[in-house]
Structures are given as structure tokens and as C-alpha cells.
Write a protein that holds these residues in place. Structure first.
Motif, mmCIF file in Angstrom:
data_model
loop_
_atom_site.group_PDB
_atom_site.id
_atom_site.type_symbol
_atom_site.label_atom_id
_atom_site.label_comp_id
_atom_site.label_asym_id
_atom_site.label_seq_id
_atom_site.Cartn_x
_atom_site.Cartn_y
_atom_site.Cartn_z
ATOM 1 N N GLU A 115 8.837 -13.333 3.914
ATOM 2 C CA GLU A 115 8.315 -13.239 3.303
ATOM 3 C C GLU A 115 7.627 -13.140 2.368
ATOM 4 O OE1 GLU A 115 8.382 -8.664 4.503
ATOM 5 O OE2 GLU A 115 9.528 -9.871 6.888
ATOM 6 N N LYS A 127 -8.990 -5.401 1.358
ATOM 7 C CA LYS A 127 -7.791 -4.850 0.801
ATOM 8 C C LYS A 127 -8.446 -4.085 -0.380
ATOM 9 C CE LYS A 127 -4.753 -6.953 3.021
ATOM 10 N NZ LYS A 127 -3.043 -8.938 2.015
ATOM 11 N N ARG A 153 8.421 -12.064 -3.924
ATOM 12 C CA ARG A 153 7.114 -12.033 -4.502
ATOM 13 C C ARG A 153 6.180 -12.908 -5.099
ATOM 14 N NH1 ARG A 153 6.330 -6.061 -7.776
ATOM 15 N NH2 ARG A 153 6.940 -5.506 -5.163
ATOM 16 N N ARG A 178 4.771 -0.701 8.201
ATOM 17 C CA ARG A 178 4.642 -0.635 6.617
ATOM 18 C C ARG A 178 3.082 -0.555 7.373
ATOM 19 N NH1 ARG A 178 5.774 -5.510 6.352
ATOM 20 N NH2 ARG A 178 4.541 -7.314 6.899
ATOM 21 N N GLN A 203 1.173 -9.004 1.413
ATOM 22 C CA GLN A 203 1.510 -10.017 2.424
ATOM 23 C C GLN A 203 0.504 -10.604 3.094
ATOM 24 O OE1 GLN A 203 4.643 -9.127 6.088
ATOM 25 N NE2 GLN A 203 5.134 -10.979 5.579
ATOM 26 N N PHE A 241 -1.160 -1.332 5.624
ATOM 27 C CA PHE A 241 -2.030 -2.790 5.716
ATOM 28 C C PHE A 241 -1.645 -2.612 3.955
ATOM 29 C CE2 PHE A 241 -5.958 -5.076 5.255
ATOM 30 C CZ PHE A 241 -5.255 -6.518 5.617
ATOM 31 N N LYS A 290 12.472 -12.021 1.654
ATOM 32 C CA LYS A 290 11.248 -11.338 0.649
ATOM 33 C C LYS A 290 11.137 -11.739 -0.830
ATOM 34 C CE LYS A 290 11.172 -7.796 3.872
ATOM 35 N NZ LYS A 290 10.852 -5.990 4.095
ATOM 36 N N TYR A 339 5.249 -12.027 -0.413
ATOM 37 C CA TYR A 339 4.094 -10.963 -1.169
ATOM 38 C C TYR A 339 3.278 -11.072 -2.474
ATOM 39 C CZ TYR A 339 6.500 -7.704 2.381
ATOM 40 O OH TYR A 339 7.020 -6.614 3.285
#
Lengths: 367, 385
Positions: free
Chosen positions: A213, B216, A266, B358, A225, B360, A264, A215
Motif C-alpha cells: 500500500e 479530494k 509512504r 478507513r 492511497q 476516503f 505500507k 500513500y
């Protein structure tokens, strides 16, 4: 007796030699003779030794196929094929409105060009890989009795009893061979945020890869994400990175070593590629001792970003006013580009839509 | 490359040189797939010789080829249709690699004088155009549903599902969908236009994403152009009838979905706040789960299920009711008295893309941590006699 031993020795050596030939016939490492039945043909890319990676979104599978196309001089390859969509369609016995070209890849070992094509536009469309060369000849890549391997991406129906309701489909948006792995970016039609998958290559039996994942925090207070549209690899400050462009425009860098299974991550946003726009394809090249990233976009033309900018210490976490982040140049004359690949050290391979709506395939000197 | 080079038999010796220049060539196309094309009219001796020769498809194409009929100018540059050749007793068969298409004209070109031993008087080029009639062109596909079915949608609505009665054609979706504001003007660039197009495997359900860059907060597209939907306004999602189905037929009619927009939804769905309407043991009564907001129709089909006391899934039929606010389950077998679990995949989303796992958008300063490591949320309930 001695004669017989000698004969046995010769025979055994012959056997060894024959076996050697058979093993060599299996093709590149990790591939075994077999037949690939594509349900669909999405993004394609080359792994080493002329192995073509084919993303099959409907089957949620990535295939590796030995093309045997390992001779030729890519540096001499030049392309100027007008209305290639009409030609590919003619080869497949239909008009150009009945095919879709999903992707184009240049074989870095031979300079020949591969197109991932759907013949037909309904659910029963046939998936075909069409090959062409600088002479403008076309053929269909054989997928029967070829050295091949596959990796299935997880797209399972939910628990028992729920499978019949599963309408989820996966769109593979991009794939690439990067330093011993095949990285696959996708987008499901039901869940918005999809993971990037890293598959060790050559594919081992039952390889499914693990999701990562990612971000990125390009929007002030908010991070997200979201699906990756296209990506490439590049060594930044001595460390291999993935440069990924997202559906909602940020260009993000991620150290390759962070793409561990289940991680995960970033990513660091280094540029915004502009609104009302989607990145389509990208690759890195060198010219006059400097490296550049070339990005094709749906509405914002083709952009050239210098490696100096990529290495810059940008990390967009603030609300953006105007064009922040790494600087880029939008190239004049590169219009209607729908797919882009690196052809050789001098040229890009460009599939672009001309004024009459037809698709032309051209080699264009790297800017 | 030429057919001449690969013939093993000297046909000049076979005696058909005496034939006149009149060559009664004709082609037929098979009614059944793959619609092989058959070339008749060559002398039997020549066919017999061809039968014994080994000739590649590429060499055949120099004397006999089937092409997609195009303009004269384009024709010379088009590759012939891919396929294989076979010589029968009285004709040559071309079997296309993929079945030829009804309604598509095909040009057959034959160069008789390129055949080894052909009399000098034979024509250089003979051609004909074939077409398989396509009588089935009347529209028969329609839009059967557009989800969400509510006519009140949040400002940060993420996607629509458009359901069709028959499989549709890929590659032209975004040309046929528009979003109009309450004055009837199109909202500019409201959709995330993905070249792949998001279809289910049967191509009867299309997923339409609104541009997340304008949903967003803090993203450049939204900063410059504002949100797509604004609270208090009304909109119409319009689908025109020219959108073609998989068979190339237009729709019977277009479709429209009118809706009004409310405040953005930033709350995650919460399993604990859902109401359960419980069945009685021994019956096959429905279990109903009542949400406190509409949830995503596509995800509801597969992201909620029931398990029994042994944690085995309970087979049954699912229905989504009351504008996606009710999940109704009828078991195949009667309920047993005792405990069951309502299981929900944490990726289940509401209309704005907030999932159980979670929201958005994740706020960096008020970071919402994922509440549970598990992918599946469970809620216990008991079925009483």
C-alpha cells in the motif's frame, strides 16, 4: 570390452548433449514449454532475454512468454507505420473500429515492436499479441507450445456462497520488470484504492506476489492511497527507486527496497502533472550524459523532466499553488501520444493518434 | 518468397498449358464460422501438384489472399488476413485464424499468372469482394439500472454503476456519458476517464468514477476547478442511445438519472450502529441488516456474509433493498437456534468511498488509525426459537 566402454561413453555423451539441447529448448530461466491462453491482453513489457510479460486483466494473471526474438540491432530500428490500427485490424480480419490496442512495447534485444490487442470489443473479444518490425511486416505472436510461466494475482471471490455475486474485475494499469521482480499496478472496478503487487521473477510455482500500500501526501493535510497509472524505475542518489504517476496526477518516488511484501509505504510526491489529466506511459533515458524522464499524458502532452529535478529535495506536502515541485518541460510537436516506450539509445517509440483519428507508430529522436 | 521458388514439381510438364486464357475463377465463403474462403476454377492438374507441394502461408499470400476491403489507396498497404491454406480436390481453402465477421466486406485477390506453369495469357490479377450479410442490427440493449439508486447523493459521491441488459462494447464509454448541472449545461471533465474502462467480466456493468482529483481536498484539480458536485444543487447523469452494445447495435433508448446533492460524507460506516431484524429459529425468514446510510451497491454484493456457530459460511440469497440501505439474506436451510456472525469485509465503502477500515481521506493531523488489523469485522447475533 574397451571398445564397448568407449561406445557407451560416446553414447552417454551423446545423451548428455541431446539433453542439453532439450533443456536449452525450454528457453530462458524459469520458463517451461506450454500454451498461454489469454482471456484478455492488457499492458505488456519486456523482461531480459526477449521474454514478453503480458498482463491479462480478466484472468488477473501475468504471463511471461519467450518470444525467441533475440536477434537484431535495436539501434538501427526505425518506424514510420501510418494507420497501424487499420493494419493490425486487417491482419485480424476486422475493421479498425473492432480492435483496441491496449499497449505497445519495443523489444530491447531486437528492436521489433509488440502490440497488445483485443480483436472485438465485447466480452468475447480475442486477445492477441501482434508483432511488427521496421519493414512494416506483421505477424501474430504464437502462444502455443512456447516457453512460458505465469503468476496469478489474487482476485478471489469472497467466502463460499458469495462467489456468484463477485463482479469485481481488475484493470492492470501498468507492469514492468525491475531488478529481478515484476511489478504490477492495478485498479479494481469496485474498490477505488488498489495495491501495487511485487512478483519475484522468474515466477515460481504458485507465485501470487504481495501487495504494497502506497500513500502519498500531496494535499496539505490529507494523504491518500490511490491507484497508480504508470511507473518506471530509476536510480536516484545511488538507490533504485520507483517513479509512479497516479490517476489524480502526483508523481511520486518510492525507494525500491521499501516495496517489501505487505508493506505500507509512504511515497514522496515530487511533482504534480496537472489537472484534468492522466499520465499514460513513462520511461527514463540518457542524452548527452544527462538523464531525463519522459511522461506521456492524456491531456497535457508529453513532459520531459530532468534527473536533476527528480533528485531535487522536493516533498510536496503543502497545498499547491501554480506549478510546484520538480520542473518539467512540455514538448512541442508530441501531440496525440497514447503510448510511449524506449526504442533504443536514440529514439522513443510513439503510438499517437493523428488528425484523422488513426493511430501512427513512429520512432522519434529522444528530446 | 514467391510460390515459384518452393514448388518441387515442374508444372509445365503437366499439360495444362493448353488451357485457354479463360480462367473460370470463383470464390465462396462458408456460412458457418470460421467462414473459410474457397477458390474454385484452377485446373485439376495444377491443384493436384499444389497438394503435393509444401507451401507456407506467406508464399500462398503472394498468389491468393483475403483482405479486409478498404479504399483503393489503403488496400495496397494492408496486410492480408492471417490464416492457413489447404488444397482440396477441386479448390483451395483459406481458413482464417479468427472467424470472419458478418457485415464486413472482404476482398479476395488472386494472381493466377504467378502460379508456376501458368499460361502467359492468364490474368495478372483477379479479384472479387465477399460479404456475409448481417441481418441482426435492430437495437435490443437498454440501461436496466444506475446505482446508487438514491436521488440524494453526497457532495463527495465517488462512483456510479451503470447496468445494461446485454454485454456492451468497450472503448467508447466516456463519449456517451455526460453530467449536466441544474441549468442543463454539461459539468466539464467530471469523470476519471480510464483508457481500460472498468467493466465487470460480462461487460454488462460499467463503473464510472468521478474524478477523485476534484473530490479530494487540497488536490490541484479541485483547487482550480472546484468540486464536481456542490451541495444544494441538482444534476442529471445522462447516457445517450448511441452507446453501442457488444454486437455493435445502439441502445433502445438513452437513460437519465436525476439527483440532488447534500453535504459531503466524511463518516466511516460503523458496523455497531447497524440495526438487525432477526429471523426466528426453524424458519427461513430473512435476516435484514439496516444501515444508517446507503452503501456501495457493487461491494454489498460480496462483502457481507453470515457464518454459523462453527464459523462456516451460511449459504443463501442476498438482496439489496431500499436504495442500498438494507441487506437482506434468506438462507437456503432453516435457521438453527443459537449464535451466528454477521461478517463484513472492512473494505466495504459508503457512497463517498469511506470504508469500515478507513475514511476516503486520511487527515494527517487527526490521523485515523485503522481500528483493527483484521480484514473482516464481525458482529455476533443470536437466533432464538
Amino acid at each position: 570390452m574397451r571398445a564397448r566402454s568407449s561406445l557407451l561413453f560416446v553414447l552417454s555423451m551423446l545423451l548428455v548433449a541431446t539433453l542439453g539441447v532439450v533443456l536449452a529448448g525450454e528457453g530462458p530461466e524459469g520458463l517451461k514449454p506450454g500454451t498461454v491462453t489469454l482471456k484478455s491482453a492488457g499492458p505488456i513489457a519486456f523482461a531480459p532475454d526477449g521474454v514478453l510479460l503480458i498482463g491479462d486483466p480478466v484472468a488477473a494473471t501475468v504471463y511471461a512468454v519467450a518470444t525467441g526474438d533475440t536477434k537484431g540491432d535495436p539501434e538501427k530500428a526505425e518506424y514510420r507505420i501510418e494507420a497501424i490500427d487499420e493494419k493490425v485490424a486487417a491482419l485480424l480480419g476486422v475493421s479498425s473500429s473492432d480492435i483496441l490496442i491496449a499497449d505497445v512495447a519495443a523489444n530491447p534485444t531486437s528492436g521489433n515492436v509488440y502490440l497488445s490487442v483485443a480483436r472485438g470489443r465485447g466480452p468475447d473479444a480475442q486477445a492477441v499479441i501482434v508483432r511488427t518490425n521496421p519493414q512494416g511486416e506483421f505477424d501474430i505472436l504464437p502462444l502455443e507450445n512456447v516457453a512460458c510461466a505465469k503468476a496469478e494475482l489474487p482476485n478471489p471471490p469472497r467466502e463460499a456462497g458469495q462467489g456468484r455475486f463477485n463482479q469485481r474485475a481488475l484493470a492492470i494499469t501498468d507492469l514492468a520488470y525491475v531488478a529481478g521482480s515484476v511489478i504490477v499496478a492495478g485498479l479494481a472496478n469496485e474498490e477505488f484504492a488498489s495495491t501495487l503487487r511485487v512478483l519475484p521473477y522468474p515466477f515460481a510455482e504458485g507465485t501470487r506476489g504481495a501487495g504494497v500500500e502506497i500513500y502519498h501526501g500531496s494535499h496539505g493535510r490529507f494523504e491518500t492511497q490511490s491507484p497508480i497509472r504508470t511507473f518506471t524505475s530509476y536510480v536516484l542518489e545511488g538507490e533504485p527507486h520507483i517513479l509512479a504517476a497516479y490517476t489524480c496526477t502526483p508523481l511520486v518516488k518510492i525507494p525500491l527496497k521499501q516495496l517489501a511484501p505487505g508493506a505500507k509505504v509512504r511515497g514522496v510526491t515530487i511533482a504534480e502533472l496537472g489537472n484534468r489529466n492522466q499520465p499514460l506511459d513513462m520511461f527514463v533515458y540518457s542524452k548527452d550524459g544527462k538523464d531525463y524522464l519522459l511522461v506521456a499524458n492524456s491531456r497535457r502532452g508529453v513532459m520531459k523532466i530532468s534527473a536533476v529535478e527528480l533528485s531535487g529535495n522536493y516533498n510536496i506536502t503543502q497545498r499547491i499553488e501554480g506549478t510546484a515541485g520538480a520542473g518539467f518541460e512540455t514538448l512541442e510537436g508530441w501531440t496525440g501520444v497514447v503510448h510511449l516506450d524506449r526504442l533504443n539509445s536514440q529514439c522513443a517509440l510513439v503510438l499517437s493518434q493523428n488528425e484523422s483519428g488513426r493511430l501512427d507508430l513512429r520512432s522519434v529522436p529522444l528530446p | 518468397m514467391s510460390l515459384l521458388s518452393c514448388w518441387c514439381l515442374p508444372l509445365v510438364l503437366l499439360g495444362f498449358q493448353a488451357e485457354t486464357a479463360r480462367l473460370p475463377l470463383r470464390v465462396t465463403i462458408d456460412e458457418s464460422p470460421p467462414h473459410a474462403v474457397r477458390l474454385y476454377g484452377l485446373p485439376a492438374e495444377m491443384l493436384s501438384a499444389l497438394q503435393q507441394a509444401e507451401i507456407s502461408s506467406r508464399d500462398w499470400q503472394d498468389v491468393y489472399r483475403v483482405e479486409v476491403a478498404g479504399s483503393e489507396q489503403a488496400q495496397s498497404n494492408l496486410p492480408p488476413v492471417a490464416g492457413s491454406y489447404r488444397v482440396e480436390a477441386d479448390h483451395i481453402v483459406f481458413v482464417p485464424r479468427f472467424a470472419l465477421q458478418r457485415g464486413q466486406p472482404y476482398r479476395v485477390r488472386v494472381w493466377p499468372n504467378r502460379l508456376k506453369g501458368a499460361p502467359a495469357a492468364w490474368p495478372g490479377l483477379w479479384q472479387d469482394v465477399l460479404i456475409l450479410p448481417d441481418s441482426d442490427v435492430a437495437p435490443r440493449t437498454r440501461v436496466v439500472a444506475i446505482y446508487p439508486s438514491s436521488d440524494l447523493l453526497p457532495e463527495n459521491q465517488l462512483k456510479f454503476y451503470i447496468h445494461f441488459s446485454q454485454p456492451m462494447r468497450r472503448g467508447e464509454a466516456y463519449r456517451h456519458i455526460r453530467l449536466l448541472d441544474n441549468t442543463g449545461h454539461p459539468v466539464p471533465y467530471p469523470f476519471l476517464e480510464l483508457p481500460e474502462e472498468l467493466w465487470d467480466p460480462s461487460q454488462q456493468r460499467f463503473t464510472l468514477l468521478l474524478d477523485p482529483g476534484r473530490i479530494k481536498r487540497g488536490l490541484k484539480p479541485r483547487e482550480e476547478f472546484g468540486p464536481i458536485l456542490e451541495s444544494g444543487n441538482s444534476y442529471t447523469l445522462l447516457i445517450d442511445a448511441q452507446w453501442k452494445d457488444a454486437a455493435g447495435r445502439p441502445l433502445i433508448e438513452g437513460a437519465a438519472k436525476k439527483f440532488r446533492v447534500t453535504e459531503p460524507d466524511e463518516q466511516q460506516p460503523n458496523l455497531e450502529s447497524w440495526k438487525l431484524r432477526l429471523p426466528r429459529a426453524g424458519s427461513r425468514e430473512a435476516l435484514e441488516v439496516l444501515f444508517d446510510e446507503a452503501l456501495d451497491h457493487g461491494l454489498l454484493q460480496r462483502m457481507i456474509w453470515i457464518t454459523d456457530a462453527t464459523d462456516s459460511p451460511v449459504p443463501g440469497q442476498v438482496e439489496i433493498l431500499r436504495k442500498e440501505t438494507v441487506w437482506r439474506f434468506v438462507p437456503e436451510n432453516p435457521w438453527m437456534a443459537g449464535p451466528y456472525q454477521l461478517c463484513v469485509d472492512a473494505r466495504l465503502e459508503d457512497l463517498a468511498g469511506n470504508s469500515l477500515a478507513r475514511p476516503f481521506e486520511v487527515d494527517l493531523f487527526e490521523r485515523v488509525e485503522v481500528q483493527s488489523k483484521a480484514d473482516v469485522r464481525r458482529r455476533l447475533f443470536r437466533v432464538e426459537p
